[in-house]
Write a protein that holds these residues in place. Structure first.
Motif, PDB file in Angstrom:
ATOM      1  N   ALA A  72       0.834  -1.208   0.000  1.00  0.00           N
ATOM      2  CA  ALA A  72       0.000   0.000   0.000  1.00  0.00           C
ATOM      3  C   ALA A  72       0.865   1.253   0.000  1.00  0.00           C
ATOM      4  O   ALA A  72       0.548   2.257  -0.650  1.00  0.00           O
ATOM      5  N   ALA A  73       1.985   1.204   0.737  1.00  0.00           N
ATOM      6  CA  ALA A  73       2.916   2.335   0.740  1.00  0.00           C
ATOM      7  C   ALA A  73       3.569   2.507  -0.623  1.00  0.00           C
ATOM      8  O   ALA A  73       3.757   3.642  -1.102  1.00  0.00           O
ATOM      9  N   PHE A  74       3.940   1.391  -1.268  1.00  0.00           N
ATOM     10  CA  PHE A  74       4.522   1.479  -2.611  1.00  0.00           C
ATOM     11  C   PHE A  74       3.581   2.246  -3.542  1.00  0.00           C
ATOM     12  O   PHE A  74       4.022   3.072  -4.348  1.00  0.00           O
ATOM     13  N   ALA A  75       2.284   1.936  -3.471  1.00  0.00           N
ATOM     14  CA  ALA A  75       1.323   2.561  -4.375  1.00  0.00           C
ATOM     15  C   ALA A  75       1.350   4.078  -4.241  1.00  0.00           C
ATOM     16  O   ALA A  75       1.301   4.806  -5.243  1.00  0.00           O
ATOM     17  N   LYS A  76       1.456   4.565  -3.015  1.00  0.00           N
ATOM     18  CA  LYS A  76       1.459   6.012  -2.801  1.00  0.00           C
ATOM     19  C   LYS A  76       2.772   6.642  -3.266  1.00  0.00           C
ATOM     20  O   LYS A  76       2.781   7.685  -3.942  1.00  0.00           O
ATOM     21  N   VAL A  77       3.887   6.019  -2.901  1.00  0.00           N
ATOM     22  CA  VAL A  77       5.186   6.596  -3.279  1.00  0.00           C
ATOM     23  C   VAL A  77       5.384   6.542  -4.792  1.00  0.00           C
ATOM     24  O   VAL A  77       5.822   7.526  -5.413  1.00  0.00           O
ATOM     25  N   ALA A  83      -4.296   0.998  -5.738  1.00  0.00           N
ATOM     26  CA  ALA A  83      -4.383  -0.353  -5.185  1.00  0.00           C
ATOM     27  C   ALA A  83      -5.830  -0.687  -4.871  1.00  0.00           C
ATOM     28  O   ALA A  83      -6.623   0.187  -4.510  1.00  0.00           O
ATOM     29  N   ILE A  84      -6.166  -1.951  -5.005  1.00  0.00           N
ATOM     30  CA  ILE A  84      -7.434  -2.463  -4.499  1.00  0.00           C
ATOM     31  C   ILE A  84      -7.133  -3.262  -3.239  1.00  0.00           C
ATOM     32  O   ILE A  84      -6.135  -3.971  -3.163  1.00  0.00           O
TER      33      ILE A  84
END
Length: 265
Positions: free
Chosen positions: A172-177, A191-192
């Motif tokens: 989930a952090a990867f998706a934001k960064v 992300a879902i």
């Protein structure tokens, strides 16, 4: 904000055709991954999808029954396999418009039961493999493309899933960064977060039939909508983020029947 007219599509509007579009789906042989592959090919996209088992790849290809789907044996924990996947995508598809990073494994282990080996196995598939797959395939993505990770609805936690929940929080952090890093190329990253979804494995390795039945009962009871979600519902959400949600990036979308939203039954 005032609007002079509505631009919202009618619910009866046919889904946008994806003919000519190209996609990669990791972990695409069963369950949610296969449903995403099917949803893409049903709309005309050409898809390469991965799995670690030759048997599951063959079963998936037979079930999908379309020349638009291309199975690739790849292990997300193996750097050389990720590199080979990138080469195959470049050779066969040239470039891609959509990337769905869907592979994952879960194991129920309490604090006392977790070993370094099991911890590494879960993090290598769910987190490390996800990140380095994107690192390899992002250069092949078209400007304006889209990446969708599969995480998990982590707002309510089941005991025994420390490693799995932690690994998916990393994703989930990867998706934001990565949404921020890839913004200059107009690549959206979302992300879902599935809740309790009815899949062949229920997302957990080596469940017995008795354990699976118990898991289903617990999942139905804990989901405010009173049932498990379908893999088709997950695929619909994934394609929405990838294709339709053109002004959305850095979002983790719960698809969990209200599980993590504090909705009473």
């Amino acid at each position: 904000m005032a609007m002079t007219h509505s631009t919202q599509q009618s619910p009866t509007t046919a889904p946008k055709s994806l003919a000519g579009k190209k996609a990669v789906v990791t972990g695409g042989t069963i369950g949610m991954g296969r449903a995403i592959v099917r949803a893409l090919t049903d709309r005309g996209a050409e898809v390469m999808y991965t799995g670690r088992s030759d048997q599951r790849l063959a079963e998936a290809q037979a079930a999908l029954d379309t020349p638009l789907a291309h199975p690739v044996r790849a292990d997300a924990t193996d750097a050389s396999a990720i590199a080979a996947l990138g080469a195959q995508v470049a050779d066969h598809l040239g470039g891609i418009d959509y990337l769905f990073v869907n592979q994952g494994i879960a194991e129920f282990q309490t604090l006392e039961e977790v070993t370094e080996e099991s911890w590494d196995r879960i993090f290598n598939v769910n987190a490390k493999g996800a990140f380095f797959t994107v690192q390899r395939l992002a250069p092949l993505m078209s400007e304006g493309g889209s990446i969708v990770f599969t995480t998990v609805s982590n707002d309510q936690i089941f005991p025994g899933l420390s490693a799995y929940s932690g690994a998916k929080e990393a994703v989930a952090a990867f998706a934001k960064v990565l949404a921020a890093e890839l913004l200059p190329r107009k690549i959206r990253v979302n992300a879902i977060a599935p809740g309790f979804i009815l899949t062949p494995t229920m997302g957990v390795a080596e469940l017995t039939e008795e354990q699976r039945a118990e898991f289903i009962d617990q999942g139905n009871a804990s989901t405010p909508m009173g049932r498990g979600g379908t893999v088709e519902e997950i695929a619909a959400a994934a394609l929405y983020l990838a294709v339709e949600a053109t002004f959305t990036t850095g979002l983790e979308l719960p698809v969990d029947g209200g599980f993590g939203q504090g909705i009473g039954r």
